[in-house]
Design a protein around this motif. Structure first.
Motif, PDB file in Angstrom:
ATOM      1  N   SER A  72       0.890  -1.153   0.144  1.00  0.00           N
ATOM      2  CA  SER A  72      -0.281  -0.074  -0.102  1.00  0.00           C
ATOM      3  C   SER A  72       0.826   1.341   0.115  1.00  0.00           C
ATOM      4  O   SER A  72       0.435   2.395  -0.546  1.00  0.00           O
ATOM      5  CB  SER A  72      -0.846   0.006   1.231  1.00  0.00           C
ATOM      6  OG  SER A  72      -1.802  -1.077   1.262  1.00  0.00           O
ATOM      7  N   LEU A  73       1.929   1.228   0.555  1.00  0.00           N
ATOM      8  CA  LEU A  73       2.806   2.425   0.720  1.00  0.00           C
ATOM      9  C   LEU A  73       3.698   2.694  -0.439  1.00  0.00           C
ATOM     10  O   LEU A  73       4.325   3.753  -0.559  1.00  0.00           O
ATOM     11  CB  LEU A  73       3.598   2.357   2.084  1.00  0.00           C
ATOM     12  CG  LEU A  73       2.755   2.672   3.300  1.00  0.00           C
ATOM     13  CD1 LEU A  73       3.386   2.267   4.678  1.00  0.00           C
ATOM     14  CD2 LEU A  73       2.027   3.732   3.562  1.00  0.00           C
ATOM     15  N   MET A  74       4.232   1.666  -1.251  1.00  0.00           N
ATOM     16  CA  MET A  74       5.304   1.481  -2.158  1.00  0.00           C
ATOM     17  C   MET A  74       4.791   2.548  -3.122  1.00  0.00           C
ATOM     18  O   MET A  74       5.855   3.451  -3.505  1.00  0.00           O
ATOM     19  CB  MET A  74       5.374   0.213  -2.772  1.00  0.00           C
ATOM     20  CG  MET A  74       6.756   0.253  -3.300  1.00  0.00           C
ATOM     21  SD  MET A  74       6.983  -1.572  -4.312  1.00  0.00           S
ATOM     22  CE  MET A  74       6.769  -2.695  -3.012  1.00  0.00           C
ATOM     23  N   VAL A  75       3.923   2.753  -3.798  1.00  0.00           N
ATOM     24  CA  VAL A  75       3.423   3.571  -4.784  1.00  0.00           C
ATOM     25  C   VAL A  75       3.440   5.066  -4.283  1.00  0.00           C
ATOM     26  O   VAL A  75       3.959   6.216  -4.878  1.00  0.00           O
ATOM     27  CB  VAL A  75       2.294   3.071  -5.298  1.00  0.00           C
ATOM     28  CG1 VAL A  75       1.814   4.468  -6.591  1.00  0.00           C
ATOM     29  CG2 VAL A  75       2.341   1.896  -6.232  1.00  0.00           C
ATOM     30  N   PRO A  76       2.582   5.365  -3.142  1.00  0.00           N
ATOM     31  CA  PRO A  76       2.795   6.590  -2.708  1.00  0.00           C
ATOM     32  C   PRO A  76       4.006   7.181  -2.290  1.00  0.00           C
ATOM     33  O   PRO A  76       4.370   8.212  -2.614  1.00  0.00           O
ATOM     34  CB  PRO A  76       1.824   6.826  -1.445  1.00  0.00           C
ATOM     35  CG  PRO A  76       0.967   5.586  -1.594  1.00  0.00           C
ATOM     36  CD  PRO A  76       1.675   4.526  -2.478  1.00  0.00           C
ATOM     37  N   LEU A  89      12.533   1.009  -2.756  1.00  0.00           N
ATOM     38  CA  LEU A  89      13.648   0.943  -1.606  1.00  0.00           C
ATOM     39  C   LEU A  89      13.526   1.126  -0.215  1.00  0.00           C
ATOM     40  O   LEU A  89      13.654   0.571   0.626  1.00  0.00           O
ATOM     41  CB  LEU A  89      15.023   1.970  -2.379  1.00  0.00           C
ATOM     42  CG  LEU A  89      16.267   1.907  -1.589  1.00  0.00           C
ATOM     43  CD1 LEU A  89      16.841   0.440  -1.524  1.00  0.00           C
ATOM     44  CD2 LEU A  89      17.309   2.807  -2.036  1.00  0.00           C
ATOM     45  N   LEU A  90      12.751   2.407  -0.177  1.00  0.00           N
ATOM     46  CA  LEU A  90      12.376   2.851   1.058  1.00  0.00           C
ATOM     47  C   LEU A  90      11.395   2.178   2.007  1.00  0.00           C
ATOM     48  O   LEU A  90      11.261   2.220   3.056  1.00  0.00           O
ATOM     49  CB  LEU A  90      12.078   4.557   1.047  1.00  0.00           C
ATOM     50  CG  LEU A  90      13.287   5.272   0.465  1.00  0.00           C
ATOM     51  CD1 LEU A  90      12.379   6.873   0.491  1.00  0.00           C
ATOM     52  CD2 LEU A  90      14.179   5.253   1.428  1.00  0.00           C
ATOM     53  N   CYS A  91      10.611   1.519   1.206  1.00  0.00           N
ATOM     54  CA  CYS A  91       9.551   0.556   1.745  1.00  0.00           C
ATOM     55  C   CYS A  91      10.267  -0.775   2.108  1.00  0.00           C
ATOM     56  O   CYS A  91       9.782  -1.604   2.976  1.00  0.00           O
ATOM     57  CB  CYS A  91       8.215   0.506   0.798  1.00  0.00           C
ATOM     58  SG  CYS A  91       7.160   1.856   0.942  1.00  0.00           S
ATOM     59  N   ALA A 121      21.210  -4.487   2.900  1.00  0.00           N
ATOM     60  CA  ALA A 121      21.832  -4.970   1.776  1.00  0.00           C
ATOM     61  C   ALA A 121      20.960  -5.600   0.718  1.00  0.00           C
ATOM     62  O   ALA A 121      21.296  -5.280  -0.633  1.00  0.00           O
ATOM     63  CB  ALA A 121      22.771  -5.879   2.077  1.00  0.00           C
ATOM     64  N   GLY A 122      20.073  -6.440   1.006  1.00  0.00           N
ATOM     65  CA  GLY A 122      19.005  -7.059   0.065  1.00  0.00           C
ATOM     66  C   GLY A 122      18.461  -6.099  -0.891  1.00  0.00           C
ATOM     67  O   GLY A 122      18.671  -5.936  -2.252  1.00  0.00           O
ATOM     68  N   PRO A 123      17.566  -5.196  -0.183  1.00  0.00           N
ATOM     69  CA  PRO A 123      16.805  -4.242  -1.280  1.00  0.00           C
ATOM     70  C   PRO A 123      17.803  -3.298  -2.001  1.00  0.00           C
ATOM     71  O   PRO A 123      17.577  -2.684  -3.294  1.00  0.00           O
ATOM     72  CB  PRO A 123      16.169  -3.397  -0.094  1.00  0.00           C
ATOM     73  CG  PRO A 123      15.716  -4.531   1.067  1.00  0.00           C
ATOM     74  CD  PRO A 123      17.095  -5.043   1.008  1.00  0.00           C
ATOM     75  N   LEU A 124      18.949  -2.764  -1.386  1.00  0.00           N
ATOM     76  CA  LEU A 124      19.980  -2.041  -2.186  1.00  0.00           C
ATOM     77  C   LEU A 124      20.461  -2.654  -3.261  1.00  0.00           C
ATOM     78  O   LEU A 124      20.652  -1.994  -4.441  1.00  0.00           O
ATOM     79  CB  LEU A 124      20.813  -1.591  -1.343  1.00  0.00           C
ATOM     80  CG  LEU A 124      20.776  -0.258  -0.451  1.00  0.00           C
ATOM     81  CD1 LEU A 124      21.894  -0.251   0.507  1.00  0.00           C
ATOM     82  CD2 LEU A 124      20.640   0.843  -1.219  1.00  0.00           C
ATOM     83  N   LEU A 125      20.605  -4.140  -3.083  1.00  0.00           N
ATOM     84  CA  LEU A 125      21.378  -4.936  -4.223  1.00  0.00           C
ATOM     85  C   LEU A 125      20.257  -4.972  -5.562  1.00  0.00           C
ATOM     86  O   LEU A 125      20.482  -4.818  -6.548  1.00  0.00           O
ATOM     87  CB  LEU A 125      21.936  -6.047  -3.893  1.00  0.00           C
ATOM     88  CG  LEU A 125      22.408  -6.944  -4.925  1.00  0.00           C
ATOM     89  CD1 LEU A 125      23.553  -6.409  -5.540  1.00  0.00           C
ATOM     90  CD2 LEU A 125      22.658  -8.452  -4.396  1.00  0.00           C
ATOM     91  N   LEU A 138      11.168   0.745 -10.911  1.00  0.00           N
ATOM     92  CA  LEU A 138      10.405   0.172  -9.966  1.00  0.00           C
ATOM     93  C   LEU A 138       9.625   1.433  -9.072  1.00  0.00           C
ATOM     94  O   LEU A 138       9.884   2.409  -9.597  1.00  0.00           O
ATOM     95  CB  LEU A 138      11.416  -0.197  -8.926  1.00  0.00           C
ATOM     96  CG  LEU A 138      12.575  -1.301  -9.170  1.00  0.00           C
ATOM     97  CD1 LEU A 138      13.625  -1.486  -8.176  1.00  0.00           C
ATOM     98  CD2 LEU A 138      12.056  -2.727  -9.265  1.00  0.00           C
ATOM     99  N   PRO A 139       8.555   0.935  -8.539  1.00  0.00           N
ATOM    100  CA  PRO A 139       7.585   1.954  -7.985  1.00  0.00           C
ATOM    101  C   PRO A 139       8.341   2.748  -6.838  1.00  0.00           C
ATOM    102  O   PRO A 139       9.397   2.588  -6.288  1.00  0.00           O
ATOM    103  CB  PRO A 139       6.619   0.989  -7.478  1.00  0.00           C
ATOM    104  CG  PRO A 139       7.001  -0.425  -7.244  1.00  0.00           C
ATOM    105  CD  PRO A 139       8.260  -0.373  -8.264  1.00  0.00           C
TER     106      PRO A 139
END
Length: 139
Positions: A72-76, A89-91, A121-125, A138-139
Protein backbone atom coordinates in the motif's frame (compact mmCIF):
# COMPACT_ATOMS: atom_id res chain seq x y z
CA UNK A 1 8.92 -10.01 -39.39
CA UNK A 2 10.44 -6.65 -38.41
CA UNK A 3 7.68 -6.02 -35.87
CA UNK A 4 8.71 -9.10 -33.88
CA UNK A 5 12.16 -7.65 -33.18
CA UNK A 6 10.86 -4.33 -31.80
CA UNK A 7 9.95 -3.89 -28.17
CA UNK A 8 7.79 -1.02 -26.98
CA UNK A 9 7.76 -0.36 -23.25
CA UNK A 10 5.17 1.81 -21.56
CA UNK A 11 7.25 3.10 -18.63
CA UNK A 12 4.16 4.30 -16.77
CA UNK A 13 3.03 0.68 -16.29
CA UNK A 14 6.23 -1.35 -16.76
CA UNK A 15 6.61 -1.92 -13.02
CA UNK A 16 3.33 -3.89 -13.03
CA UNK A 17 4.69 -6.74 -15.20
CA UNK A 18 6.17 -8.85 -12.37
CA UNK A 19 3.33 -8.39 -9.85
CA UNK A 20 0.84 -9.37 -12.55
CA UNK A 21 2.85 -12.50 -13.46
CA UNK A 22 3.23 -13.47 -9.80
CA UNK A 23 -0.50 -12.92 -9.20
CA UNK A 24 -1.36 -15.19 -12.13
CA UNK A 25 1.02 -17.91 -10.89
CA UNK A 26 -0.46 -17.70 -7.36
CA UNK A 27 -3.99 -17.87 -8.76
CA UNK A 28 -3.15 -20.97 -10.83
CA UNK A 29 -1.51 -22.62 -7.80
CA UNK A 30 -4.52 -21.77 -5.61
CA UNK A 31 -6.95 -23.25 -8.10
CA UNK A 32 -4.74 -26.34 -8.38
CA UNK A 33 -4.78 -26.76 -4.60
CA UNK A 34 -8.56 -26.34 -4.51
CA UNK A 35 -8.99 -28.98 -7.22
CA UNK A 36 -6.55 -31.53 -5.79
CA UNK A 37 -7.43 -31.04 -2.11
CA UNK A 38 -11.13 -30.26 -2.47
CA UNK A 39 -12.19 -32.87 0.09
CA UNK A 40 -10.01 -31.34 2.81
CA UNK A 41 -10.86 -27.75 1.88
CA UNK A 42 -14.61 -28.34 1.69
CA UNK A 43 -14.73 -30.82 4.58
CA UNK A 44 -16.44 -30.15 7.85
CA UNK A 45 -15.10 -27.42 10.08
CA UNK A 46 -12.91 -29.86 12.03
CA UNK A 47 -9.92 -29.45 9.73
CA UNK A 48 -10.22 -25.65 9.77
CA UNK A 49 -10.69 -25.51 13.56
CA UNK A 50 -7.57 -27.65 14.01
CA UNK A 51 -5.61 -25.51 11.55
CA UNK A 52 -6.58 -22.23 13.23
CA UNK A 53 -5.94 -23.66 16.71
CA UNK A 54 -2.39 -24.75 15.83
CA UNK A 55 -1.34 -21.72 13.78
CA UNK A 56 1.05 -19.04 15.05
CA UNK A 57 -1.46 -16.19 15.05
CA UNK A 58 0.89 -13.26 15.88
CA UNK A 59 3.29 -14.16 13.08
CA UNK A 60 0.50 -14.92 10.60
CA UNK A 61 -1.43 -11.70 11.19
CA UNK A 62 1.77 -9.67 11.63
CA UNK A 63 3.07 -10.85 8.26
CA UNK A 64 -0.32 -10.14 6.71
CA UNK A 65 -0.39 -6.56 8.08
CA UNK A 66 3.23 -5.90 7.08
CA UNK A 67 2.62 -7.17 3.54
CA UNK A 68 -0.51 -5.05 3.08
CA UNK A 69 1.31 -1.98 4.41
CA UNK A 70 4.31 -2.69 2.18
CA UNK A 71 2.31 -2.85 -1.03
CA UNK A 72 0.00 0.00 0.00
CA UNK A 73 2.83 2.41 0.76
CA UNK A 74 5.21 1.57 -2.09
CA UNK A 75 3.48 3.60 -4.82
CA UNK A 76 2.69 6.70 -2.70
CA UNK A 77 6.28 6.82 -1.44
CA UNK A 78 7.53 6.24 -5.00
CA UNK A 79 5.39 9.12 -6.27
CA UNK A 80 7.48 11.51 -4.16
CA UNK A 81 10.54 10.60 -6.29
CA UNK A 82 9.07 9.37 -9.60
CA UNK A 83 10.95 6.87 -11.78
CA UNK A 84 13.78 6.40 -9.28
CA UNK A 85 12.64 3.23 -7.49
CA UNK A 86 12.73 5.00 -4.14
CA UNK A 87 9.27 3.69 -3.26
CA UNK A 88 10.59 0.14 -3.58
CA UNK A 89 13.83 0.88 -1.75
CA UNK A 90 12.44 2.93 1.13
CA UNK A 91 9.57 0.50 1.75
CA UNK A 92 11.56 -2.71 1.27
CA UNK A 93 14.23 -1.96 3.89
CA UNK A 94 11.80 -1.67 6.84
CA UNK A 95 9.59 -4.46 5.44
CA UNK A 96 12.48 -6.94 5.29
CA UNK A 97 13.76 -5.82 8.71
CA UNK A 98 10.39 -6.03 10.46
CA UNK A 99 9.47 -9.33 8.80
CA UNK A 100 12.83 -10.82 9.77
CA UNK A 101 12.45 -9.64 13.35
CA UNK A 102 8.86 -10.90 13.47
CA UNK A 103 9.91 -14.43 12.50
CA UNK A 104 12.92 -14.62 14.84
CA UNK A 105 12.32 -17.02 17.72
CA UNK A 106 14.83 -15.36 20.03
CA UNK A 107 15.07 -11.60 19.52
CA UNK A 108 18.50 -10.61 20.73
CA UNK A 109 20.74 -7.81 19.52
CA UNK A 110 23.29 -10.37 18.36
CA UNK A 111 20.62 -12.20 16.34
CA UNK A 112 19.08 -8.99 14.99
CA UNK A 113 22.31 -7.63 13.47
CA UNK A 114 22.38 -10.09 10.52
CA UNK A 115 18.68 -9.44 9.88
CA UNK A 116 19.29 -5.69 9.77
CA UNK A 117 22.34 -6.07 7.51
CA UNK A 118 20.32 -8.22 5.10
CA UNK A 119 17.40 -5.77 5.30
CA UNK A 120 19.73 -3.00 4.15
CA UNK A 121 21.92 -4.90 1.67
CA UNK A 122 19.20 -6.99 -0.04
CA UNK A 123 16.90 -4.20 -1.22
CA UNK A 124 19.89 -2.01 -2.13
CA UNK A 125 21.31 -4.79 -4.32
CA UNK A 126 17.94 -5.49 -5.99
CA UNK A 127 17.31 -1.75 -6.51
CA UNK A 128 20.74 -1.29 -8.11
CA UNK A 129 20.41 -4.45 -10.23
CA UNK A 130 16.98 -3.55 -11.60
CA UNK A 131 17.63 0.15 -12.19
CA UNK A 132 21.26 0.21 -13.39
CA UNK A 133 21.76 -3.21 -14.96
CA UNK A 134 18.31 -4.14 -16.33
CA UNK A 135 16.96 -0.56 -16.77
CA UNK A 136 13.61 -1.52 -15.25
CA UNK A 137 11.48 0.95 -13.37
CA UNK A 138 10.48 0.15 -9.83
CA UNK A 139 7.61 1.85 -7.99
Amino acid sequence: MGEWTRVKVDFATSHLIFPTLIGIVLLVLGVTILITQRRDVLASGAMWRDTFARMDKPRFFGALVLTVLYFSLMVPVGDIWPNTGMGFLLCSIPFVALTGLLFMHERTLRGAIPVLVIALAGPLLVWWLFSDIFYLTLP
